[in-house]
Motif scaffolding. Structure first.
Motif, PDB file in Angstrom:
ATOM      1  N   ASN A   1      12.081   6.951 -15.585  1.00 22.59           N
ATOM      2  CA  ASN A   1      12.732   5.951 -14.739  1.00 22.59           C
ATOM      3  C   ASN A   1      12.203   6.067 -13.313  1.00 22.59           C
ATOM      4  O   ASN A   1      12.893   6.543 -12.427  1.00 22.59           O
ATOM      5  N   LEU A   2      10.959   5.641 -13.124  1.00 17.72           N
ATOM      6  CA  LEU A   2      10.293   5.835 -11.827  1.00 17.72           C
ATOM      7  C   LEU A   2      10.767   4.786 -10.823  1.00 17.72           C
ATOM      8  O   LEU A   2      10.650   3.585 -11.062  1.00 17.72           O
ATOM      9  N   GLY A   3      11.289   5.251  -9.690  1.00 18.07           N
ATOM     10  CA  GLY A   3      11.838   4.322  -8.689  1.00 18.07           C
ATOM     11  C   GLY A   3      11.037   4.258  -7.396  1.00 18.07           C
ATOM     12  O   GLY A   3      11.080   3.263  -6.682  1.00 18.07           O
ATOM     13  N   LEU A   4      10.321   5.360  -7.081  1.00 17.04           N
ATOM     14  CA  LEU A   4       9.580   5.399  -5.808  1.00 17.04           C
ATOM     15  C   LEU A   4       8.295   6.195  -5.975  1.00 17.04           C
ATOM     16  O   LEU A   4       8.283   7.266  -6.585  1.00 17.04           O
ATOM     17  N   VAL A   5       7.227   5.654  -5.414  1.00 18.73           N
ATOM     18  CA  VAL A   5       5.938   6.351  -5.388  1.00 18.73           C
ATOM     19  C   VAL A   5       5.530   6.511  -3.923  1.00 18.73           C
ATOM     20  O   VAL A   5       5.469   5.528  -3.180  1.00 18.73           O
ATOM     21  N   VAL A   6       5.299   7.755  -3.507  1.00 18.59           N
ATOM     22  CA  VAL A   6       4.830   8.029  -2.146  1.00 18.59           C
ATOM     23  C   VAL A   6       3.389   8.536  -2.260  1.00 18.59           C
ATOM     24  O   VAL A   6       3.127   9.506  -2.975  1.00 18.59           O
ATOM     25  N   ILE A   7       2.470   7.871  -1.582  1.00 19.84           N
ATOM     26  CA  ILE A   7       1.059   8.272  -1.639  1.00 19.84           C
ATOM     27  C   ILE A   7       0.636   8.745  -0.256  1.00 19.84           C
ATOM     28  O   ILE A   7       0.565   7.949   0.689  1.00 19.84           O
ATOM     29  N   ASP A   8       0.400  10.044  -0.122  1.00 21.33           N
ATOM     30  CA  ASP A   8       0.013  10.604   1.176  1.00 21.33           C
ATOM     31  C   ASP A   8      -1.488  10.451   1.376  1.00 21.33           C
ATOM     32  O   ASP A   8      -2.256  10.527   0.426  1.00 21.33           O
ATOM     33  N   GLU A   9      -1.875  10.270   2.635  1.00 13.84           N
ATOM     34  CA  GLU A   9      -3.294  10.049   2.973  1.00 13.84           C
ATOM     35  C   GLU A   9      -3.878   8.978   2.050  1.00 13.84           C
ATOM     36  O   GLU A   9      -4.882   9.178   1.383  1.00 13.84           O
ATOM     37  N   GLN A  10      -3.210   7.820   2.048  1.00 16.86           N
ATOM     38  CA  GLN A  10      -3.518   6.767   1.076  1.00 16.86           C
ATOM     39  C   GLN A  10      -4.981   6.310   1.109  1.00 16.86           C
ATOM     40  O   GLN A  10      -5.517   5.873   0.105  1.00 16.86           O
ATOM     41  N   HIS A  11      -5.655   6.443   2.280  1.00 13.57           N
ATOM     42  CA  HIS A  11      -7.046   5.957   2.350  1.00 13.57           C
ATOM     43  C   HIS A  11      -7.994   6.802   1.509  1.00 13.57           C
ATOM     44  O   HIS A  11      -9.125   6.420   1.257  1.00 13.57           O
ATOM     45  N   ARG A  12      -7.526   8.000   1.045  1.00 11.83           N
ATOM     46  CA  ARG A  12      -8.373   8.842   0.197  1.00 11.83           C
ATOM     47  C   ARG A  12      -8.371   8.374  -1.261  1.00 11.83           C
ATOM     48  O   ARG A  12      -9.143   8.864  -2.066  1.00 11.83           O
ATOM     49  N   PHE A  13      -7.441   7.490  -1.599  1.00 12.43           N
ATOM     50  CA  PHE A  13      -7.338   7.017  -2.982  1.00 12.43           C
ATOM     51  C   PHE A  13      -7.875   5.599  -3.078  1.00 12.43           C
ATOM     52  O   PHE A  13      -7.654   4.780  -2.198  1.00 12.43           O
ATOM     53  N   GLY A  14      -8.546   5.300  -4.176  1.00 14.43           N
ATOM     54  CA  GLY A  14      -9.024   3.944  -4.421  1.00 14.43           C
ATOM     55  C   GLY A  14      -7.875   3.030  -4.793  1.00 14.43           C
ATOM     56  O   GLY A  14      -6.798   3.493  -5.178  1.00 14.43           O
ATOM     57  N   VAL A  15      -8.098   1.732  -4.659  1.00 15.07           N
ATOM     58  CA  VAL A  15      -7.083   0.735  -5.019  1.00 15.07           C
ATOM     59  C   VAL A  15      -6.663   0.923  -6.475  1.00 15.07           C
ATOM     60  O   VAL A  15      -5.480   0.876  -6.814  1.00 15.07           O
ATOM     61  N   GLU A  16      -7.655   1.196  -7.355  1.00 13.45           N
ATOM     62  CA  GLU A  16      -7.365   1.334  -8.792  1.00 13.45           C
ATOM     63  C   GLU A  16      -6.442   2.523  -9.048  1.00 13.45           C
ATOM     64  O   GLU A  16      -5.522   2.444  -9.868  1.00 13.45           O
ATOM     65  N   GLN A  17      -6.673   3.639  -8.321  1.00  7.97           N
ATOM     66  CA  GLN A  17      -5.848   4.835  -8.528  1.00  7.97           C
ATOM     67  C   GLN A  17      -4.403   4.566  -8.121  1.00  7.97           C
ATOM     68  O   GLN A  17      -3.472   4.980  -8.800  1.00  7.97           O
ATOM     69  N   ARG A  18      -4.238   3.846  -7.004  1.00  3.86           N
ATOM     70  CA  ARG A  18      -2.878   3.547  -6.548  1.00  3.86           C
ATOM     71  C   ARG A  18      -2.175   2.636  -7.549  1.00  3.86           C
ATOM     72  O   ARG A  18      -1.002   2.825  -7.860  1.00  3.86           O
ATOM     73  N   LEU A  19      -2.899   1.638  -8.054  1.00  2.00           N
ATOM     74  CA  LEU A  19      -2.307   0.707  -9.034  1.00  2.00           C
ATOM     75  C   LEU A  19      -1.921   1.437 -10.314  1.00  2.00           C
ATOM     76  O   LEU A  19      -0.891   1.152 -10.912  1.00  2.00           O
ATOM     77  N   ALA A  20      -2.759   2.414 -10.726  1.00  3.74           N
ATOM     78  CA  ALA A  20      -2.479   3.161 -11.957  1.00  3.74           C
ATOM     79  C   ALA A  20      -1.127   3.850 -11.871  1.00  3.74           C
ATOM     80  O   ALA A  20      -0.375   3.905 -12.838  1.00  3.74           O
ATOM     81  N   LEU A  21      -0.790   4.357 -10.697  1.00  5.80           N
ATOM     82  CA  LEU A  21       0.485   5.061 -10.523  1.00  5.80           C
ATOM     83  C   LEU A  21       1.645   4.067 -10.434  1.00  5.80           C
ATOM     84  O   LEU A  21       2.692   4.252 -11.056  1.00  5.80           O
ATOM     85  N   VAL A  22       1.439   2.998  -9.685  1.00  6.72           N
ATOM     86  CA  VAL A  22       2.494   1.996  -9.515  1.00  6.72           C
ATOM     87  C   VAL A  22       2.833   1.325 -10.848  1.00  6.72           C
ATOM     88  O   VAL A  22       3.967   0.954 -11.113  1.00  6.72           O
ATOM     89  N   ASN A  23       1.835   1.198 -11.724  1.00  7.05           N
ATOM     90  CA  ASN A  23       2.056   0.551 -13.023  1.00  7.05           C
ATOM     91  C   ASN A  23       2.785   1.454 -14.022  1.00  7.05           C
ATOM     92  O   ASN A  23       2.997   1.080 -15.164  1.00  7.05           O
ATOM     93  N   LYS A  24       3.147   2.663 -13.599  1.00  6.85           N
ATOM     94  CA  LYS A  24       3.847   3.575 -14.512  1.00  6.85           C
ATOM     95  C   LYS A  24       5.367   3.369 -14.495  1.00  6.85           C
ATOM     96  O   LYS A  24       6.106   4.130 -15.091  1.00  6.85           O
ATOM     97  N   GLY A  25       5.815   2.347 -13.776  1.00  4.43           N
ATOM     98  CA  GLY A  25       7.236   2.040 -13.790  1.00  4.43           C
ATOM     99  C   GLY A  25       7.630   1.371 -15.098  1.00  4.43           C
ATOM    100  O   GLY A  25       6.808   1.185 -15.992  1.00  4.43           O
ATOM    101  N   ASN A  26       8.896   0.984 -15.198  1.00  2.44           N
ATOM    102  CA  ASN A  26       9.339   0.232 -16.383  1.00  2.44           C
ATOM    103  C   ASN A  26       8.624  -1.109 -16.425  1.00  2.44           C
ATOM    104  O   ASN A  26       8.230  -1.644 -15.389  1.00  2.44           O
TER     105      ASN A  26
END
Length: 679
Positions: A378-403
């Motif tokens: 039941n994922l409600g919040l994703v915090v990505i530190d130093e976000q510029h080190r991650f690619g757009v695809e990596q961030r989307l992969a985590l955000v898409n792990k919600g319901n």
């Protein structure tokens, strides 16, 4: 209007060459602005032309000869009645005697130089034979960016087709043209492709370029507003704080939140209370207190029976978050799970199981968090530190792990402040919160620029402070020998410091070490057992050792401003006066001088980011973000900030009042960009 997006006609023979220049349709051609112009509108008298001028002269050929100097050269002399000039050719056909027959009238264009005798000459001029049909041009001759095998004349011919076809329609309403005193689009493009001497004298091309900057920034604003709307349309859980954990946590903190921290907390909690996905960027200078804000945001999700994830780019930083936050949350019996690549298969299995069954309430880790086999209850919040080190695809992969029916809220953090102009343009799809003040009690850091030939003095300084019980970092940018860059090898420096500072304990940490070894070395430094830590830039982000008061950076001239500022922020975290020593080599480039001047005169991260943008342009600052968003071709974000402000307002007006024109503008400027098709 959209005829202008049609493929270029009758270009089969040169289509591959045009494609290399991204010239696929007539609009691409319209934006293919000349690099420079040649003035073939006026003939100058030979007597009045001056050294260094690019001019055209006309005269009668009075002689030609081949001379043998270092190479075979053809000299052609022409006389216009006022004086004589020599035309010098290194490459010529055997038929030169016919081509340059005595008595023939010719025009020659090029730069006026002096030969070894001091006589006026033009080397390899452009030649026109003078007859009644060859009239002087009314406009300057454009010189276009081109590629091997594609003649400038071919591009000129295609541009003529474009204007003859009347493809260019106006994209902005008359009211906006009047308000901002803008040229019509066709007039602006015609000016840039076919500039007249009178327009040039009145600097009219600047107005034409200003029009293109407006259109480009308006189109970018429209695109970003569209992305913003699509992102904020995603359903998400409405999470409101119950104060179950929040109030007790705030009461037990040994410090009070700053005004800026309280302000951004309100902004984040307000976003999370909505049933639409939060997409917020939290930016704050080094040490401004972003971690506690992230912790409070995570607690709000946990109070509402949701899971929260905090992800960092390096294991050192992720582990530091884990130990710091776990300690803070100890009294609340919240299950915090550590998930990183260095875990054993058994530990990894336990951690992923806790994510799936929901027993893990807060998950802290590295890239391992968004791998395919990691699922959440039941994922409600994703915090990505130093976000510029991650690619757009990596961030989307985590955000898409919600319901499937709901997206988790997303909070991105950056210790590299983003200049206002970038926040308004490339980051306009996000809401931006800024922590723009440091917590009280932080000691100011002195920055010293020292030539590497005074290295022994620096070693003595580090030794004296070590004897007082203070700790130091000594940073080397590379770990392997590189002849090309001549950078100090971290291992060599470690050996040098061990000898020079004995018996003081020196440690070494670098990117190629195993995570377990790295963690042990860092633990020794945090505990104070190691007094001097030689490191590559792996320590630039997030490492917190209050007793470390000296930062020595080797080859500082090779590093970017943001990186230098990040490294400097590792000291000055306690109550000891701190120094950052920037060692540099002789023969500094102009850019290196600019950087070192900026870093040594200010500690304000926002000002440093602004200067960095001026020095480097947006490309490098944006990093991975740039890969999805086209670079600006005409506008300069810092210089054209006034246009950017206007473009925001115009974009809103177009969407509300002229939706067809808004759609056309985005199609024109982004028709061949992948990001546009994804909205």
């Amino acid at each position: 209007m959209m005829q202008i997006l049609e493929p270029l006609h009758n270009v089969a023979k040169i289509s591959a060459k045009l494609a290399k220049l991204n010239l696929l349709c007539y609009w691409d051609l319209a934006l293919h602005i000349p690099l420079r112009y040649e003035d073939l509108t006026k003939v100058y008298s030979i007597a009045e032309v001056k050294l260094g001028q690019q001019v055209m002269v006309q005269g009668k050929i009075i002689g030609h000869e081949i001379v043998h100097r270092k190479t075979k050269q053809l000299l052609v002399r022409i006389d216009d009645g006022s004086s004589i000039i020599t035309l010098l050719f290194f490459h010529f056909f055997p038929s030169y005697a016919t081509q340059y027959a005595i008595g023939k009238q010719i025009r020659a264009h090029g730069e006026i130089k002096n030969d070894y005798m001091g006589n006026k000459t033009i080397v390899h001029p452009k030649i026109q034979t003078v007859n009644e049909e060859v009239k002087l041009s009314n406009t300057f001759s454009p010189i276009y960016p081109t590629t091997n095998g594609l003649a400038n004349s071919a591009i000129i011919s295609l541009v003529d087709q474009l204007f003859d076809a009347n493809f260019i329609s106006e994209t902005l309403p008359q009211s906006i043209l009047d308000k901002y005193e803008l040229l019509g689009l066709e007039q602006a493009l015609l000016t840039l492709h076919k500039l007249t001497p009178q327009q040039f004298a009145n600097n009219y091309q600047k107005q034409a370029l200003r029009r293109l900057k407006f259109d480009e920034l308006i189109a970018q604003q429209l695109l970003m507003q569209k992305i913003y709307a699509s992102k904020h349309h995603n359903p998400a859980p409405a999470i409101k704080t119950t104060n179950q954990y929040l109030v007790p946590l705030l009461s037990k903190l040994p410090f009070e939140l700053t005004k800026a921290q309280n302000r951004v907390m309100r902004e984040i909690l307000q976003d999370m209370s909505q049933a639409q996905q939060m997409n917020r960027l939290l930016q704050g200078d080094v040490g401004s207190g972003k971690t506690i804000v992230a912790t409070i945001s995570a607690l709000t999700a946990i109070e509402n029976q949701f899971q929260a994830v905090i992800m960092a780019p390096t294991e050192i930083l992720a582990e530091q978050h884990y130990s710091k936050i776990s300690k803070l949350l100890e009294p609340f019996s919240i299950k915090v799970v550590w998930l990183a690549g260095s875990l054993t298969p058994k530990q990894k299995k336990q951690a992923t199981q806790a994510c799936v069954d929901g027993s893990a309430q807060l998950i802290i880790g590295t890239h391992a968090v968004f791998q395919k086999n990691v699922e959440f209850a039941n994922l409600g919040l994703v915090v990505i530190d130093e976000q510029h080190r991650f690619g757009v695809e990596q961030r989307l992969a985590l955000v898409n792990k919600g319901n499937k029916n709901q997206y988790p809220h997303q909070l991105m953090m950056s210790a590299t402040p983003i200049p206002r102009s970038l926040a308004m343009s490339y980051y306009a799809d996000l809401d931006v919160s800024s922590i723009d003040e440091l917590p009280p009690g932080r000691t100011p850091i002195k920055t010293l620029l020292i030539n590497n030939n005074r290295r022994n003095e620096v070693l003595k300084f580090v030794r004296e402070h070590a004897n007082l019980g203070h700790q130091s970092y000594w940073v080397c940018p590379l770990i392997e020998e590189s002849e090309k860059l001549e950078l100090e090898n971290a291992i060599n420096t470690y050996n040098e410091l061990c000898t020079a500072l004995a018996p003081i304990k020196v440690g070494l940490v670098h990117g190629k070490m195993k995570p377990k070894d790295k963690a042990e070395i860092m633990a020794d430094f945090v505990s104070g057992w190691t007094q001097v830590l030689v490191a590559t830039t792996v320590i630039e982000v997030g490492v917190d050792v209050p007793n470390a008061s000296i930062m020595v950076i080797e080859h500082s001239e090779r590093m970017g401003l943001a990186q230098l500022h990040q490294l400097r922020g590792r000291v000055g975290r306690g109550d000891i006066e701190s120094q950052c020593i920037l060692l540099y080599e002789n023969k500094l480039s102009e850019i290196a001088k600019q950087r070192l001047k900026v870093i040594s005169t200010t500690t304000d991260g926002f000002e440093i980011a602004r200067q960095d943008l001026l020095i480097r342009g947006p490309g490098e600052l944006l990093g991975q973000r740039q890969s999805g968003l086209p670079a600006l071709r005409f506008a300069n974000l810092e210089e054209d900030l006034d246009i950017l402000h206007a473009a925001r307002e115009i974009a809103k007006l177009l969407v509300e009042t002229y939706p067809i024109k808004a759609k056309q503008l985005v199609e024109l400027w982004f028709h061949n960009k992948q990001i546009y098709s994804g909205i």
